[in-house]
Design an enzyme around this catalytic site. Structure first.
Site, mmCIF file in Angstrom:
data_model
loop_
_atom_site.group_PDB
_atom_site.id
_atom_site.type_symbol
_atom_site.label_atom_id
_atom_site.label_comp_id
_atom_site.label_asym_id
_atom_site.label_seq_id
_atom_site.Cartn_x
_atom_site.Cartn_y
_atom_site.Cartn_z
ATOM 1 N N GLY A 73 -41.469 16.497 15.119
ATOM 2 C CA GLY A 73 -41.080 17.832 15.567
ATOM 3 C C GLY A 73 -39.638 18.142 15.224
ATOM 4 O O GLY A 73 -39.307 19.262 14.797
ATOM 5 N N ASP A 74 -38.763 17.170 15.397
ATOM 6 C CA ASP A 74 -37.355 17.339 15.039
ATOM 7 C C ASP A 74 -37.199 17.491 13.532
ATOM 8 O O ASP A 74 -36.502 18.389 13.041
ATOM 9 C CB ASP A 74 -36.543 16.132 15.500
ATOM 10 C CG ASP A 74 -36.320 16.103 16.997
ATOM 11 O OD1 ASP A 74 -36.339 17.169 17.621
ATOM 12 O OD2 ASP A 74 -36.132 15.004 17.547
ATOM 13 N N LEU A 75 -37.823 16.590 12.799
ATOM 14 C CA LEU A 75 -37.636 16.565 11.353
ATOM 15 C C LEU A 75 -38.224 17.806 10.686
ATOM 16 O O LEU A 75 -37.616 18.387 9.779
ATOM 17 C CB LEU A 75 -38.255 15.297 10.775
ATOM 18 C CG LEU A 75 -37.640 13.987 11.281
ATOM 19 C CD1 LEU A 75 -38.427 12.792 10.778
ATOM 20 C CD2 LEU A 75 -36.177 13.876 10.866
ATOM 21 N N GLN B 12 -39.457 24.093 17.255
ATOM 22 C CA GLN B 12 -40.136 22.818 17.027
ATOM 23 C C GLN B 12 -41.646 22.966 17.239
ATOM 24 O O GLN B 12 -42.443 22.401 16.488
ATOM 25 C CB GLN B 12 -39.593 21.759 17.990
ATOM 26 C CG GLN B 12 -38.180 21.299 17.676
ATOM 27 C CD GLN B 12 -37.656 20.375 18.764
ATOM 28 O OE1 GLN B 12 -37.389 20.805 19.882
ATOM 29 N NE2 GLN B 12 -37.518 19.110 18.443
#
Length: 412
Positions: free
Chosen positions: A183-185, A215
């Site tokens: 989700g971050d990436l 996200q």
């Protein structure tokens, strides 16, 4: 206005596709720093701005080294390479004023606070746009800048859960989170793409815009066919383990020394696999000679799966990789140790050295390969406030008296 040629030139990188672009990086942890790392690797001048009393907490994330009380984190170095770093307290009036001066001379601002945080500081998008109409403002958050859930706190797992990915990963008995901060990436990647699109528009028209990346949205966009299958058929996607919901053979299979991915499901690839493993006659077997026949669940379980297991179980990962070559999809399921040693990964420069506070860390390279080159190899990550003088005195043009006063007040 976008920064003057004189001030921009003082910080301009020597090369890179984004040379001359200045980014003010208010981000921390992963999603935002990953976005700005991509921009920095492509030549943008990225100024990481940290609160003097509360710098990015990943500066102490593992793996880390402690040399005479100085903690150097490989995690931090990986995501913050190629950046400059300054201290700046945005809660103090002098800090707000100084930040607005920086905005006047920059092209991009990136932040990953909870929505509303910058507005509470008096530095929301409208304020920054008034200071510099061409500024591109990228905001990365858990649930976006609008909608009923916008103020909910979020981590990567929040996105994987709320975006649908968690429910279709793993097995039916145990849905599982993807084993990385996807989700971050993903949000960082989308933010980088959106930012560059908005920058192109700002260069053409002189007007910047808000780049709003969630996200949750990012994860939802990675769920492949789950959404359209539901909206079209009403079928709710479930975890499929190491297989695929309708493509067979396609998944994880055991071999002598571990596991491989085998994906020879098309008629062309299936015929090649039959030849490689000495079962050429199977390619013309009337029960499994077409892709549609092999997709049938009962036929697959009875006729196809046992054959593939026999083929692969007789060989090691290295043998299988050598046997198949470029004839059909087969990849050993490699540990990180095996990936680092992979000659292809090495040839692609996907493991590169980065330096931080005297320590060297080998980290992932940049998957964006430009013919003009990117700048991640032997890059450096900055210490807290390392470039205060270079940024505030040389780039922004503060006189010595004002600089010293702001330092004494702990604004910078």
């Amino acid at each position: 206005m976008i920064g003057t040629a004189e001030t921009t030139a003082l910080l301009a990188r020597s090369s890179g596709a984004l040379r001359g672009v200045t980014v003010l990086d208010l981000t921390r942890v992963v999603a935002g720093p990953y976005c700005t790392m991509i921009l920095a690797d492509m030549g943008a001048t990225v100024i990481k701005i940290e609160n003097p009393g509360e710098p990015d907490l990943t500066r102490e994330f593992p793996p880390a080294r402690n040399d005479a009380g100085t903690v150097s984190s490989g995690f931090f170095a990986q995501y913050n390479r190629n950046k400059l770093a300054v201290r700046l307290d945005l809660k103090q009036p002098e800090g707000k004023a100084l930040f607005l001066e920086m905005v006047e001379n920059a092209h991009i601002v990136v932040e990953n606070f909870r929505p509303g945080t910058m507005a509470k500081l008096g530095l929301g998008y409208e304020v920054l746009q008034a200071a510099n109409p061409a500024i591109v403002y990228a905001a990365i958050s858990g649930f976006g800048q609008s909608g009923p859930n916008t103020l909910r706190p979020a981590f990567d797992s929040s996105a994987q859960a709320s975006g649908g990915l968690w429910s279709i990963n793993g097995t039916r008995e145990e849905p599982m989170r993807v084993g990385t901060v996807l989700g971050d990436l993903a949000a960082g990647l989308y933010a980088a793409i959106g930012t560059l699109g908005a920058l192109r528009e700002a260069e053409r028209t002189g007007r910047g815009q808000l780049v709003d990346v969630s996200q949750q949205d990012s994860i939802l966009s990675l769920t492949e066919n789950a959404l359209v299958t539901f909206t079209e058929t009403g079928k709710v996607a479930e975890p499929t383990g190491n297989g695929h919901p309708f493509v067979r053979p396609y998944g994880r299979f055991a071999c002598k020394d571990g596991f491989v991915f085998f994906g020879a499901y098309t008629d062309k690839f299936w015929r090649e696999a039959c030849r490689v493993f000495g079962d050429a006659a199977l390619a013309d077997d009337p029960e499994i000679d077409t892709m549609a026949k092999r997709f049938d669940d009962e036929t697959y379980r009875r006729r196809v799966e046992p054959v593939v297991k026999r083929w692969l179980g007789a060989h090691t990962k290295a043998e299988l990789e050598a046997m198949t070559g470029d004839r059909f999809p087969l990849s050993p399921i490699k540990t990180i140790e095996e990936v680092v040693a992979d000659p292809h990964i090495q040839a692609r420069e996907m493991v590169v050295p980065v330096h931080y506070q005297g320590a060297r860390f080998d980290v992932f390279g940049n998957p964006i390969k430009l013919s003009g080159g990117t700048l991640e190899r032997n890059a450096h990550a900055p210490s807290v406030g390392q470039h205060n003088r270079q940024v505030f005195r040389e780039w922004l043009g503060l006189d010595a008296a004002r600089y010293d006063a702001l330092a004494a007040q702990k604004v910078i």
